[in-house]
Design a protein around this motif. Structure first.
Motif, short mmCIF file in Angstrom:
data_model
loop_
_atom_site.label_atom_id
_atom_site.label_comp_id
_atom_site.label_asym_id
_atom_site.label_seq_id
_atom_site.Cartn_x
_atom_site.Cartn_y
_atom_site.Cartn_z
N ALA A 150 -2.70 -13.10 35.14
CA ALA A 150 -1.94 -14.04 34.60
C ALA A 150 -2.11 -14.01 32.92
O ALA A 150 -0.93 -14.66 32.44
CB ALA A 150 -3.11 -15.24 34.71
N ALA A 151 -2.60 -13.14 32.43
CA ALA A 151 -2.49 -13.11 30.64
C ALA A 151 -1.14 -12.23 30.74
O ALA A 151 -0.42 -12.91 29.70
CB ALA A 151 -3.63 -12.46 30.33
N GLN A 165 -7.24 -12.18 36.31
CA GLN A 165 -7.07 -12.87 34.89
C GLN A 165 -6.20 -11.99 34.09
O GLN A 165 -5.37 -12.61 33.22
CB GLN A 165 -8.49 -13.00 34.27
CG GLN A 165 -9.22 -13.75 34.88
CD GLN A 165 -8.71 -15.38 35.20
OE1 GLN A 165 -8.47 -15.96 34.04
NE2 GLN A 165 -8.59 -15.77 36.40
N HIS A 202 1.49 -12.49 32.62
CA HIS A 202 2.66 -13.43 32.83
C HIS A 202 2.83 -14.36 31.94
O HIS A 202 3.84 -14.67 31.40
CB HIS A 202 2.04 -13.92 34.25
CG HIS A 202 3.47 -15.03 34.66
ND1 HIS A 202 3.28 -16.45 34.41
CD2 HIS A 202 4.55 -15.06 35.12
CE1 HIS A 202 4.30 -16.95 34.71
NE2 HIS A 202 5.22 -16.19 35.21
N GLU A 203 1.69 -15.10 31.38
CA GLU A 203 1.79 -15.71 30.35
C GLU A 203 2.45 -15.17 29.12
O GLU A 203 3.23 -15.86 28.14
CB GLU A 203 0.36 -16.29 29.69
CG GLU A 203 0.31 -17.35 28.55
CD GLU A 203 1.06 -18.66 28.99
OE1 GLU A 203 0.92 -19.56 28.01
OE2 GLU A 203 0.91 -19.00 30.39
N HIS A 204 2.12 -13.92 28.73
CA HIS A 204 2.72 -13.33 27.61
C HIS A 204 4.03 -13.20 28.00
O HIS A 204 5.05 -13.50 26.95
CB HIS A 204 2.16 -12.03 27.55
CG HIS A 204 2.67 -11.03 26.29
ND1 HIS A 204 2.52 -11.36 24.81
CD2 HIS A 204 3.52 -10.06 26.53
CE1 HIS A 204 3.14 -10.39 24.13
NE2 HIS A 204 3.70 -9.73 25.01
N TRP A 205 4.64 -12.69 28.96
CA TRP A 205 5.83 -12.34 29.41
C TRP A 205 6.57 -13.73 29.37
O TRP A 205 7.81 -13.92 28.72
CB TRP A 205 6.20 -11.89 30.78
CG TRP A 205 7.51 -11.98 31.59
CD1 TRP A 205 8.45 -11.26 31.23
CD2 TRP A 205 8.11 -12.90 32.21
NE1 TRP A 205 9.64 -11.52 31.83
CE2 TRP A 205 9.27 -12.77 32.47
CE3 TRP A 205 7.36 -14.32 32.65
CZ2 TRP A 205 10.19 -13.57 33.25
CZ3 TRP A 205 8.27 -15.16 33.54
CH2 TRP A 205 9.55 -14.65 33.87
N PHE A 206 6.15 -14.90 29.80
CA PHE A 206 6.73 -16.36 29.90
C PHE A 206 7.07 -16.61 28.31
O PHE A 206 8.18 -17.09 28.19
CB PHE A 206 5.91 -16.98 30.74
CG PHE A 206 6.49 -18.46 30.55
CD1 PHE A 206 7.64 -18.84 31.60
CD2 PHE A 206 6.35 -19.48 29.93
CE1 PHE A 206 8.00 -20.00 31.67
CE2 PHE A 206 6.64 -20.93 29.81
CZ PHE A 206 7.46 -21.18 31.13
N ARG A 207 5.90 -16.80 27.74
CA ARG A 207 6.33 -17.11 26.33
C ARG A 207 7.06 -16.18 25.61
O ARG A 207 8.21 -16.66 24.87
CB ARG A 207 4.71 -16.84 25.50
CG ARG A 207 3.83 -18.24 25.99
CD ARG A 207 2.60 -18.02 25.18
NE ARG A 207 1.57 -19.01 25.60
CZ ARG A 207 1.61 -20.23 25.30
NH1 ARG A 207 2.55 -20.72 24.23
NH2 ARG A 207 0.72 -21.00 25.53
#
Length: 96
Positions: A47-48, A44, A50-55
């Motif tokens: 995933a968080a 988790q 990665h989500e932060h990096w992607f955004r």
């Protein structure tokens, strides 16, 4: 580290199968459950992150586009044509 008790309900058959599988691997059910919990928390967190990096990357791209830093479709296609032609020539020149 303060240990606490985590109690939950599970089907008796599943508990027996889990205990047997754990014992076959020389582990207790509690050890495996702690490992599973750690792995889940780690997944988790990853995933968080990665989500932060992607955004952040998307926002950088949007900001760049808003600032006019764009490449036309024609320029992209022109570069792609040149790249494809170069790629096709390489095997011929390597065989010579």
């Amino acid at each position: 580290m303060n240990d606490v008790t985590f109690t939950f309900r599970v089907d008796e058959s599943l508990k027996g199968q889990f205990a047997a599988a754990a014992k076959a691997r020389d582990r207790s059910g509690a050890q495996l459950l702690r490992d599973f919990m750690r792995d889940f928390v780690r997944q988790q967190d990853e995933a968080a992150m990665h989500e932060h990096w992607f955004r952040r990357e998307v926002q950088i791209g949007r900001d760049s586009a808003d600032a006019g830093n764009l490449v036309s479709a024609e320029d992209v296609e022109s570069e792609a044509v040149a790249w494809r032609e170069e790629t096709r020539r390489k095997p011929k020149s390597a065989a010579s």
